[in-house]
Design a protein around this motif. Structure first.
Motif, PDB file in Angstrom:
ATOM      1  N   VAL A 107       0.745  -1.305  -0.085  1.00 42.79           N
ATOM      2  CA  VAL A 107      -0.043  -0.105   0.001  1.00 42.79           C
ATOM      3  C   VAL A 107       0.747   1.142  -0.039  1.00 42.79           C
ATOM      4  CG1 VAL A 107      -1.610   1.264   1.121  1.00 42.79           C
ATOM      5  CG2 VAL A 107      -1.908  -0.999   0.984  1.00 42.79           C
ATOM      6  N   GLU A 108       1.999   1.038   0.909  1.00 44.15           N
ATOM      7  CA  GLU A 108       2.559   2.577   0.903  1.00 44.15           C
ATOM      8  C   GLU A 108       3.595   2.888  -0.220  1.00 44.15           C
ATOM      9  OE1 GLU A 108       5.325   2.507   4.280  1.00 44.15           O
ATOM     10  OE2 GLU A 108       3.844   2.011   5.724  1.00 44.15           O
ATOM     11  N   GLU A 109       3.667   2.034  -1.256  1.00 42.24           N
ATOM     12  CA  GLU A 109       4.770   1.990  -2.246  1.00 42.24           C
ATOM     13  C   GLU A 109       3.690   2.509  -3.274  1.00 42.24           C
ATOM     14  OE1 GLU A 109       8.011  -1.525  -2.371  1.00 42.24           O
ATOM     15  OE2 GLU A 109       5.811  -2.210  -1.934  1.00 42.24           O
ATOM     16  N   ILE A 110       2.229   1.808  -3.515  1.00 40.23           N
ATOM     17  CA  ILE A 110       1.504   2.604  -4.450  1.00 40.23           C
ATOM     18  C   ILE A 110       1.027   3.716  -4.063  1.00 40.23           C
ATOM     19  CG2 ILE A 110      -0.858   2.147  -5.143  1.00 40.23           C
ATOM     20  CD1 ILE A 110      -0.631  -0.819  -4.720  1.00 40.23           C
ATOM     21  N   GLU A 111       0.675   4.176  -2.759  1.00 44.20           N
ATOM     22  CA  GLU A 111       0.642   5.444  -2.459  1.00 44.20           C
ATOM     23  C   GLU A 111       1.513   6.660  -2.964  1.00 44.20           C
ATOM     24  OE1 GLU A 111       0.970   7.964   1.660  1.00 44.20           O
ATOM     25  OE2 GLU A 111       0.518   5.861   1.979  1.00 44.20           O
ATOM     26  N   TYR A 112       2.857   6.042  -2.750  1.00 45.78           N
ATOM     27  CA  TYR A 112       3.906   6.926  -3.444  1.00 45.78           C
ATOM     28  C   TYR A 112       3.686   7.154  -4.911  1.00 45.78           C
ATOM     29  CZ  TYR A 112       8.079   9.119  -4.873  1.00 45.78           C
ATOM     30  OH  TYR A 112       8.921  10.247  -5.725  1.00 45.78           O
ATOM     31  N   ILE A 113       3.458   6.228  -5.635  1.00 44.50           N
ATOM     32  CA  ILE A 113       3.518   6.159  -6.996  1.00 44.50           C
ATOM     33  C   ILE A 113       2.155   7.085  -7.386  1.00 44.50           C
ATOM     34  CG2 ILE A 113       2.936   5.139  -9.210  1.00 44.50           C
ATOM     35  CD1 ILE A 113       4.716   2.729  -8.028  1.00 44.50           C
ATOM     36  N   GLY A 115       0.815   9.455  -5.561  1.00 47.55           N
ATOM     37  CA  GLY A 115       0.818  10.829  -5.363  1.00 47.55           C
ATOM     38  C   GLY A 115       1.882  11.484  -6.027  1.00 47.55           C
ATOM     39  N   HIS A 116       2.742  10.729  -6.755  1.00 48.52           N
ATOM     40  CA  HIS A 116       3.701  11.697  -7.471  1.00 48.52           C
ATOM     41  C   HIS A 116       3.425  11.731  -8.881  1.00 48.52           C
ATOM     42  CE1 HIS A 116       7.630  11.385  -9.588  1.00 48.52           C
ATOM     43  NE2 HIS A 116       7.992  12.320  -9.055  1.00 48.52           N
ATOM     44  N   SER A 117       2.671  10.617  -9.487  1.00 46.14           N
ATOM     45  CA  SER A 117       2.166  10.704 -10.977  1.00 46.14           C
ATOM     46  C   SER A 117       0.845  11.462 -10.977  1.00 46.14           C
ATOM     47  CB  SER A 117       2.044   9.449 -11.499  1.00 46.14           C
ATOM     48  OG  SER A 117       1.367   8.530 -10.860  1.00 46.14           O
ATOM     49  N   LYS A 118       0.121  11.570 -10.109  1.00 48.64           N
ATOM     50  CA  LYS A 118      -1.084  12.229 -10.015  1.00 48.64           C
ATOM     51  C   LYS A 118      -2.084  11.874 -11.267  1.00 48.64           C
ATOM     52  CE  LYS A 118       0.978  16.284  -7.553  1.00 48.64           C
ATOM     53  NZ  LYS A 118       2.057  15.728  -7.263  1.00 48.64           N
ATOM     54  N   PRO A 119      -2.419  10.442 -11.297  1.00 51.34           N
ATOM     55  CA  PRO A 119      -3.171  10.166 -12.244  1.00 51.34           C
ATOM     56  C   PRO A 119      -4.751  10.775 -12.130  1.00 51.34           C
ATOM     57  CG  PRO A 119      -3.128   8.387 -10.706  1.00 51.34           C
ATOM     58  CD  PRO A 119      -2.182   9.412 -10.377  1.00 51.34           C
ATOM     59  N   LYS A 120      -5.405  11.183 -13.205  1.00 52.41           N
ATOM     60  CA  LYS A 120      -6.744  11.489 -13.244  1.00 52.41           C
ATOM     61  C   LYS A 120      -7.758  10.380 -13.009  1.00 52.41           C
ATOM     62  CE  LYS A 120      -6.745  16.201 -15.276  1.00 52.41           C
ATOM     63  NZ  LYS A 120      -7.298  16.957 -16.267  1.00 52.41           N
ATOM     64  N   VAL A 121      -7.200   9.126 -13.538  1.00 48.01           N
ATOM     65  CA  VAL A 121      -8.065   8.099 -13.619  1.00 48.01           C
ATOM     66  C   VAL A 121      -7.271   6.724 -13.133  1.00 48.01           C
ATOM     67  CG1 VAL A 121      -9.005   6.071 -15.165  1.00 48.01           C
ATOM     68  CG2 VAL A 121      -9.725   8.658 -15.333  1.00 48.01           C
ATOM     69  N   ILE A 122      -7.848   5.941 -12.355  1.00 43.74           N
ATOM     70  CA  ILE A 122      -7.211   4.734 -11.800  1.00 43.74           C
ATOM     71  C   ILE A 122      -8.140   3.568 -12.244  1.00 43.74           C
ATOM     72  CG2 ILE A 122      -6.455   3.463  -9.732  1.00 43.74           C
ATOM     73  CD1 ILE A 122      -6.134   6.059  -8.254  1.00 43.74           C
ATOM     74  N   ILE A 123      -7.361   2.642 -12.888  1.00 44.50           N
ATOM     75  CA  ILE A 123      -8.157   1.685 -13.262  1.00 44.50           C
ATOM     76  C   ILE A 123      -7.537   0.336 -12.508  1.00 44.50           C
ATOM     77  CG2 ILE A 123      -8.560  -0.037 -15.471  1.00 44.50           C
ATOM     78  CD1 ILE A 123      -8.107   2.284 -17.269  1.00 44.50           C
ATOM     79  N   VAL A 124      -8.359  -0.450 -11.806  1.00 45.07           N
ATOM     80  CA  VAL A 124      -7.855  -1.282 -11.038  1.00 45.07           C
ATOM     81  C   VAL A 124      -8.570  -2.663 -11.238  1.00 45.07           C
ATOM     82  CG1 VAL A 124      -9.300  -0.634  -8.986  1.00 45.07           C
ATOM     83  CG2 VAL A 124      -7.220  -1.947  -8.706  1.00 45.07           C
ATOM     84  N   ALA A 140      -1.109  12.034  -0.153  1.00 45.46           N
ATOM     85  CA  ALA A 140      -1.421  13.386   0.022  1.00 45.46           C
ATOM     86  C   ALA A 140      -1.327  14.255  -1.301  1.00 45.46           C
ATOM     87  CB  ALA A 140      -0.479  14.063   0.990  1.00 45.46           C
ATOM     88  N   GLY A 141      -0.458  13.471  -2.245  1.00 43.11           N
ATOM     89  CA  GLY A 141      -0.325  14.268  -3.424  1.00 43.11           C
ATOM     90  C   GLY A 141      -1.322  13.840  -4.529  1.00 43.11           C
ATOM     91  N   LEU A 142      -1.973  12.938  -4.353  1.00 43.54           N
ATOM     92  CA  LEU A 142      -2.981  12.522  -5.456  1.00 43.54           C
ATOM     93  C   LEU A 142      -4.333  13.788  -5.502  1.00 43.54           C
ATOM     94  CD1 LEU A 142      -4.223  10.525  -7.568  1.00 43.54           C
ATOM     95  CD2 LEU A 142      -5.547   9.282  -5.686  1.00 43.54           C
ATOM     96  N   GLN A 143      -4.581  14.100  -6.796  1.00 47.15           N
ATOM     97  CA  GLN A 143      -5.542  14.947  -6.926  1.00 47.15           C
ATOM     98  C   GLN A 143      -6.837  14.722  -6.469  1.00 47.15           C
ATOM     99  OE1 GLN A 143      -4.991  16.150 -11.156  1.00 47.15           O
ATOM    100  NE2 GLN A 143      -3.117  17.180 -10.844  1.00 47.15           N
ATOM    101  N   ALA A 144      -7.447  15.593  -5.866  1.00 48.19           N
ATOM    102  CA  ALA A 144      -8.919  15.265  -5.449  1.00 48.19           C
ATOM    103  C   ALA A 144      -9.761  15.255  -6.707  1.00 48.19           C
ATOM    104  CB  ALA A 144      -9.603  16.350  -4.674  1.00 48.19           C
ATOM    105  N   GLY A 145     -10.755  14.473  -6.876  1.00 53.69           N
ATOM    106  CA  GLY A 145     -11.585  14.198  -7.989  1.00 53.69           C
ATOM    107  C   GLY A 145     -11.271  13.116  -8.910  1.00 53.69           C
ATOM    108  N   TYR A 146     -10.228  12.400  -8.604  1.00 51.79           N
ATOM    109  CA  TYR A 146      -9.810  11.309  -9.503  1.00 51.79           C
ATOM    110  C   TYR A 146     -10.997  10.143  -9.750  1.00 51.79           C
ATOM    111  CZ  TYR A 146      -9.080   8.049  -5.522  1.00 51.79           C
ATOM    112  OH  TYR A 146      -9.425   7.308  -4.513  1.00 51.79           O
ATOM    113  N   GLN A 147     -11.007   9.525 -10.863  1.00 57.18           N
ATOM    114  CA  GLN A 147     -11.965   8.550 -10.984  1.00 57.18           C
ATOM    115  C   GLN A 147     -11.436   7.092 -10.797  1.00 57.18           C
ATOM    116  OE1 GLN A 147     -15.022   9.470 -14.014  1.00 57.18           O
ATOM    117  NE2 GLN A 147     -13.733  11.011 -14.440  1.00 57.18           N
ATOM    118  N   LEU A 148     -12.062   6.047 -10.320  1.00 52.11           N
ATOM    119  CA  LEU A 148     -11.605   4.637 -10.225  1.00 52.11           C
ATOM    120  C   LEU A 148     -12.405   4.004 -11.045  1.00 52.11           C
ATOM    121  CD1 LEU A 148     -10.086   3.022  -7.240  1.00 52.11           C
ATOM    122  CD2 LEU A 148     -11.821   1.834  -8.406  1.00 52.11           C
TER     123      LEU A 148
END
Length: 526
Positions: A107-113, A115-124, A140-148
């Protein structure tokens, strides 16, 4: 293939193939003539070339509906499924940058990625949804309003495959970013290597040129598609030549061998560990693999005995060693079709568009046979690391990427890798930087100091061993330390062996002497 020179990413005199596709989308467009031929065959689904083109356009249009524009990032936490190539080409068609994330990360490793890349969409994929949601919530770095968007079970991301929007054509240039692949960095934080369209195009062309691949190729991807070998060396390479890409979600020795036999897979590309594991199987020993045409290997050293085993097991195959990295978009050197037996432990010669030189510690170019660090230049070398000016400043000189790998080049331009970056551990092709593991260990309240090294392993090449210092540590039971590591690290990064020592060996300037640690005696503790 005709080669000329151009300025690329602000770098002068870069050798490029004159006649080349401009984007990853054109790889699929040029293979459209194969129509109803299978392009992708997973354990659950098949996609013809026509279906791959049509469905990736639908996904692309729906990503646009979700607000994705050129240059936006789309994170994908997907294993080896048919949805992965759909996202690859969907992002390419709209100029989005795909961020494939290692599904094995904690989880912590994904959290960094994120927050650093700031995707607008996450496909999981459904299997990984819970930890991705935890990571996104904590970032903390992930933009608000991303879509999953979730891939549910054996179905698919139904909302992204509804034909409800028209695709808006987007102008994509060959220097535009296509992927951000995160690779471990010496600071302990992963670096996001930005692979541009022109990088990928030259890599698939290099593979085709040297391996002499064509539309009869059938490959089986057992390595993850989110790694550069699976993504470029197999998936995009084989689609470029019009072959068929088979895949397995997880590598299992017997199942992998069975798929090779059943589907008559004729192009294998793996880390040597997988070939070694295959050779232990009775099924492998008792069947003929004379239908295999190409066998490639890279990601970790190949030894003479392994090479001899491959030569015997695949009597009609061309054997190709390969050397490269995420930063070189897969191959920087490849073993040609024909080579002297004396060269089998080399990683081949520089690809046609590469300029590789060996540099000593003083910054001087080495003569043939002299050991030094490999500097690599060419159109397959990334433009930059994402949002990392410090790494960009330190990793490139006059257009050459500093590989950190020590090697020699002989007078026939064959390259031999002699050592790797000092702190890197190579476990079956998975790159692990010791400082990353050390930082986690040192966060444990009972650990005063920690040092991590790679030690030889007969199956995986190397495994992780940790030396720990602390008066309260139990030298017999390391369960607590392992559990502590598992909370923050992917399973393959967790030390397999621990040893408690009174103090770490250091030189006069205080630097830990890891070479000394490799010779420290004492009982090994698992």
């Amino acid at each position: 293939m005709e080669i000329h020179e151009m300025n690329l990413f602000g770098r002068e005199n870069i050798k490029v193939f004159k006649n080349r596709p401009q984007t990853i989308t054109e790889i699929l467009s040029e293979s459209a003539r194969f129509g109803e031929k299978n392009a992708i065959v997973t354990e659950q689904h098949k996609l013809t070339y026509r279906e791959l083109d049509e469905r990736s356009s639908i996904v692309a249009a729906n990503l646009q509906q979700a607000g994705i524009r050129k240059g936006d990032r789309v994170a994908a936490i997907i294993g080896n499924r048919h949805e992965f190539p759909l996202v690859v080409f969907a992002c390419s068609k709209i100029g989005a940058i795909m961020v494939p994330v290692n599904v094995k990360l904690a989880v912590e490793e994904i959290e960094y990625i994120l927050g650093h890349s700031k995707p607008k969409v996450i496909i999981v994929e459904e299997e990984f949804k819970e930890k991705v949601e935890q990571a996104a919530e904590a970032s903390a770095g992930l933009q608000a309003g991303y879509q999953l968007f979730e891939i549910e079970g054996e179905d698919t991301f139904s909302s992204l495959l509804e034909n409800k929007a028209a695709l808006i054509e987007t102008a994509v240039a060959e220097e535009d970013g296509a992927f951000i692949l995160y690779t471990s960095g010496t600071t302990g934080r992963p670096k996001g290597a930005v692979l541009s369209h022109i990088n990928v195009i030259h890599s698939v062309m290099n593979y085709k040129l040297v391996f002499e691949t064509n539309d009869t190729m059938k490959t089986l991807i057992a390595v993850p598609m989110f790694h550069v070998t699976g993504l470029v060396g197999q998936l995009l390479h084989v689609l470029y030549v019009g072959g068929t890409v088979y895949s397995m979600k997880r590598y299992q020795n017997e199942a992998y061998i069975e798929r090779i036999l059943t589907d008559q897979i004729n192009f294998l590309f793996n880390v040597p560990t997988i070939f070694i594991m295959m050779s232990t199987s009775e099924k492998f020993q008792n069947h003929s693999f004379d239908f295999v045409k190409k066998v490639a290997f890279g990601g970790s050293p190949i030894y003479q005995q392994t090479f001899n085993m491959l030569k015997q097991a695949f009597p009609n195959a061309q054997l190709h060693n390969a050397y490269g990295s995420t930063e070189t978009t897969s191959p920087a050197t490849l073993m040609p079709v024909s080579y002297p037996e004396s060269k089998v432990t080399s990683v081949g010669q520089p690809v046609a568009v590469a300029d590789i030189k060996v540099m000593d510690s003083e910054g001087n170019e080495c003569i043939p046979g002299e050991s030094g660090e490999l500097y690599i230049k060419g159109p397959m070398v990334i433009k930059e690391y994402w949002d990392n000016p410090e790494a960009n400043q330190s990793s490139f000189t006059d257009g050459y990427w500093h590989s950190g790998d020590l090697g020699i080049m002989d007078d026939e331009s064959y390259i031999y890798i002699r050592d790797r970056k000092k702190d890197m551990i190579n476990r079956a092709g998975e790159k692990i930087f010791s400082i990353e593991v050390e930082d986690v260990l040192k966060s444990h309240p009972d650990v005063v100091e920690a040092a991590v090294i790679g030690i030889p392993d007969p199956i995986f090449g190397e495994k992780v061993k940790a030396f720990v210092v602390g008066p309260s540590l139990n030298s017999e039971d390391f369960t607590d330390l392992k559990e502590h590591c598992r909370k923050s690290l992917a399973k393959f990064k967790v030390p397999e062996e621990f040893e408690v020592i009174e103090s770490l060996p250091r030189n006069a300037s205080g630097k830990i002497l890891k070479n000394t640690l490799k010779h420290v005696g004492g009982e090994k503790n698992a």
